[in-house]
Structures are given as structure tokens and as C-alpha cells.
Design a protein around this motif. Structure first.
Motif, short mmCIF file in Angstrom:
data_model
loop_
_atom_site.label_atom_id
_atom_site.label_comp_id
_atom_site.label_asym_id
_atom_site.label_seq_id
_atom_site.Cartn_x
_atom_site.Cartn_y
_atom_site.Cartn_z
N LEU A 268 -19.92 -6.61 44.99
CA LEU A 268 -19.55 -5.79 43.84
C LEU A 268 -18.08 -5.41 44.03
CD1 LEU A 268 -20.10 -4.11 41.32
CD2 LEU A 268 -20.98 -2.30 42.82
N LYS A 269 -17.21 -5.90 43.15
CA LYS A 269 -15.77 -5.74 43.33
C LYS A 269 -15.29 -4.49 42.61
CE LYS A 269 -11.47 -8.40 43.08
NZ LYS A 269 -10.68 -8.13 41.87
N LEU A 270 -15.04 -3.44 43.39
CA LEU A 270 -14.52 -2.19 42.87
C LEU A 270 -13.16 -1.89 43.53
CD1 LEU A 270 -17.78 -0.01 42.96
CD2 LEU A 270 -16.88 -1.38 41.06
N SER A 271 -12.39 -2.94 43.71
CA SER A 271 -11.13 -2.82 44.44
C SER A 271 -9.89 -3.06 43.60
CB SER A 271 -11.12 -3.82 45.62
OG SER A 271 -11.37 -5.13 45.15
N SER A 272 -10.05 -3.43 42.33
CA SER A 272 -8.89 -3.81 41.52
C SER A 272 -8.77 -3.08 40.20
CB SER A 272 -8.90 -5.32 41.27
OG SER A 272 -8.77 -6.03 42.49
#
Length: 340
Positions: free
Chosen positions: A22-26
Motif C-alpha cells: 500500500l503506497k502512502l509515500s508520495s
């Protein structure tokens, strides 16, 4: 063969990627572009053998109507980040100074060093707001540009209209102020400065916004700037020819036609960011992210990555993008499983 000062120039670091995480970095949005935008972009891609309109005439006119400004006061670029770099290029030369808050958008000091100017980073206040008094005090005869970021990435704070007016009273008329509003659509603070109003009151202010965040067009790279005609003309001179693709222009035009529908999507993020902030002990944010300053961010990010969730670790803290209720649920479950 290479400029020696490049050895000391930091490289831009994007958000981490990991298959199936789950990409919550950008600070991206989860929802895809609207079907009308996808269709418009597909039609534009079918004519990719032709150059795009280098002047993005239709889009500039649509943006001007959307912003309530003359078309000559609006331009577009390859994301608002490219326009930030162009703003540095039109104002600063070697030996000049550019002031910006820190921590803020990671690329500000990079853009300054590209032109050989001196970056002047002014630390944020303890509550994550811009230290506008210190920024005003940092102005010298060599200052050419000041970046302000509202909502600020990563602290999520905004600059009030009163604070902005007080600050502008201390800024010389020949110093340009770049008001970076990349997260404008997520802001719900009615006291915050608004770029379209600022540029009509102050001819040395340039507003910067993007289609990458709330509009969900991060992958096609398109942003826009608005301000006094002479500044906009100068920005266009620094643009890479045909730098905004026909696909990006088509997607942005279609998205503007459905702006109300798109912006309704931001309401879910606004609700979830407050929920996530309360759960992790973060301060209130007006962006699509929350910020945990003064923590062991690398350790936290590593532990969350083990649970399949990617966040963004900075030396000063941890930034967590907020998207939908479902992804907020996934994040909070990973937070608990990581023992945080």
C-alpha cells in the motif's frame, strides 16, 4: 566535464515503491482519473505522432476562466515542480539568494543550486508553520525569490491571509514570492491565503498549483502558474519546448470540465486525514497527508513496510499520505500490527 558543484547537490528522492504494498509515500490519490479524462487522453495518445500545442492555448484559456484571471496571466508546465524550477531560473543567477521554509518541498534547494544561487533554508516553527518573521529577516540585497508553501508539505500547515499580508509588507517589490499551493484543493481553512487573490493584490506574487494531486493526473505531469503578465511571459521563455504533452493537456481540460465532481472526492480524504491524525497522534493537516515530527521516522517506516505499507521518512519526521477510508483502515491495521 561536469560542474564540480554537482557533487554537493542533493538528488530528489521519490517515494518508495514495493510490489503489492500500500503506497502512502508520495501523496498520490488512489482514485483514477475520471472516465472522461481517460477517454480524452486516449484520443490524444492516438495522435502522438504530432507535436502538442506548445502554447497549450485551449488549456490556458480554460484555466484562466477557472481562476477568474486573464489568459495572459496563466501558464502551464510539466507539473508545478517544473514551474518552480522555471521560477528560480527567471529570478536568480549565481551569487543570488532564494529563501524557502524547511522542511518543505524537497526540490526547492535543488532548483536553487541548479542555477548556482545560494539556498537560504529557514526552519519551521515548532508547530510546523512558516517562521515568516525569520524569513523576512533573512531577506538581503541578494534575495531574488522566496518560496512559501501553503498547505506546507510535509507539515500540513497553512499561511493565513493576515500572516501573508503582514509578510508581504516586509518583502521588497523587486523580490518575487512563489506561493506553492500544490495541495490547495484539500485545504478547508477559510482563513488561509488564496493564490488567485494574492496575485491580484501583489504583482510580485506567482501562484503555483498542480493536477497531480486532487485531480489524479500525477502520471502525465501537468501543473500551472498564475501571476503578473511579465512574470508569466518570463516563465514561458524558460519552458522546454513542447514540454507539456498533448495527453496531459487533454486530461487536464477534461478534468477542469468536471472540477466539481473531482473535488467532491477530496471530501473523503479530508475526513480520513483527521481520523488518521487522531489515531497516530499527528497534528491537524490541510494536505492529503499527516505529519509526525521528531520521531524515529526510519524505524517507523521500516516497521510499516514489513506490514506492507509504504510511508515517507525524513530526517525531521514521518509523512503518511491519506487517501480513502479503505486505505486508511489498512494503514491503521498495519500501524497496530507494527506496534506503533
Amino acid at each position: 566535464m561536469i560542474r564540480p558543484d554537482l557533487a554537493d547537490m542533493p538528488a530528489y528522492v521519490p517515494g518508495t515503491r514495493q510490489p503489492d504494498a500500500l503506497k502512502l509515500s508520495s501523496n498520490e490519490v488512489t482514485t483514477p482519473p475520471l472516465p472522461a479524462a481517460v477517454e480524452a487522453m486516449a484520443e490524444a495518445a492516438a495522435e502522438a505522432n504530432r507535436y502538442p500545442d506548445m502554447f497549450a492555448t485551449d488549456l490556458k484559456e480554460a484555466l484562466a476562466e477557472h481562476l477568474g484571471l486573464p489568459a495572459g496571466q496563466v501558464t502551464v508546465g510539466c507539473g508545478s515542480s517544473a514551474l518552480c524550477q522555471q521560477l528560480v531560473q527567471i529570478t536568480a543567477a549565481p551569487g543570488d539568494e532564494v529563501i524557502f521554509p524547511w522542511r518543505s518541498f524537497e526540490a526547492y534547494p535543488i532548483f536553487v543550486q541548479i542555477v548556482g544561487a545560494k539556498p537560504v533554508a529557514v526552519p519551521l516553527l515548532a508547530d510546523g508553520r512558516h517562521d515568516l518573521d525569520a524569513m523576512a529577516a533573512a531577506i538581503t540585497g541578494r534575495t531574488r525569490l522566496i518560496f512559501l508553501c501553503s498547505p506546507n508539505n510535509p507539515s500540513g500547515t497553512v499561511i493565513s491571509q493576515e500572516e501573508f499580508d503582514s509578510f508581504m509588507a516586509r518583502v521588497p517589490e523587486d523580490v518575487v514570492v512563489g506561493l506553492d499551493e500544490a495541495y490547495f484543493e484539500f485545504n478547508r481553512n477559510e482563513d488561509a491565503v488564496v493564490g488567485t487573490e494574492a496575485v491580484t493584490r501583489y504583482p510580485n506574487v506567482v501562484g503555483l498549483r498542480t493536477f497531480s494531486k486532487a485531480y489524479g493526473l500525477a502520471g502525465v505531469r501537468i501543473g500551472y502558474a498564475f501571476g503578473a503578465p511579465e512574470l508569466i511571459t518570463a516563465l514561458d521563455k524558460m519552458a522546454i519546448p513542447f514540454g507539456v504533452s498533448s495527453v496531459a493537456q487533454a486530461g487536464a481540460l477534461a478534468s477542469l470540465d468536471a472540477a466539481d465532481e473531482l473535488l467532491e472526492r477530496t471530501e473523503e480524504t479530508v475526513v480520513q486525514r483527521d481520523r488518521v491524525a487522531a489515531a497516530v497522534g499527528a497534528r491537524h493537516s490541510e494536505g492529503n497527508f499527516v505529519w509526525l515530527p521528531g520521531v524515529d521516522a526510519k524505524d517507523m517506516a521500516d516497521r510499516l513496510a514489513e506490514q506492507g505499507v509504504l510511508t515517507r521518512a525524513f530526517p525531521e519526521g514521518l509523512r503518511i499520505s491519506v487517501t480513502t477510508e479503505d486505505e486508511a483502515d489498512q494503514f491503521l491495521a498495519a500501524w497496530r500490527s507494527a506496534g506503533l
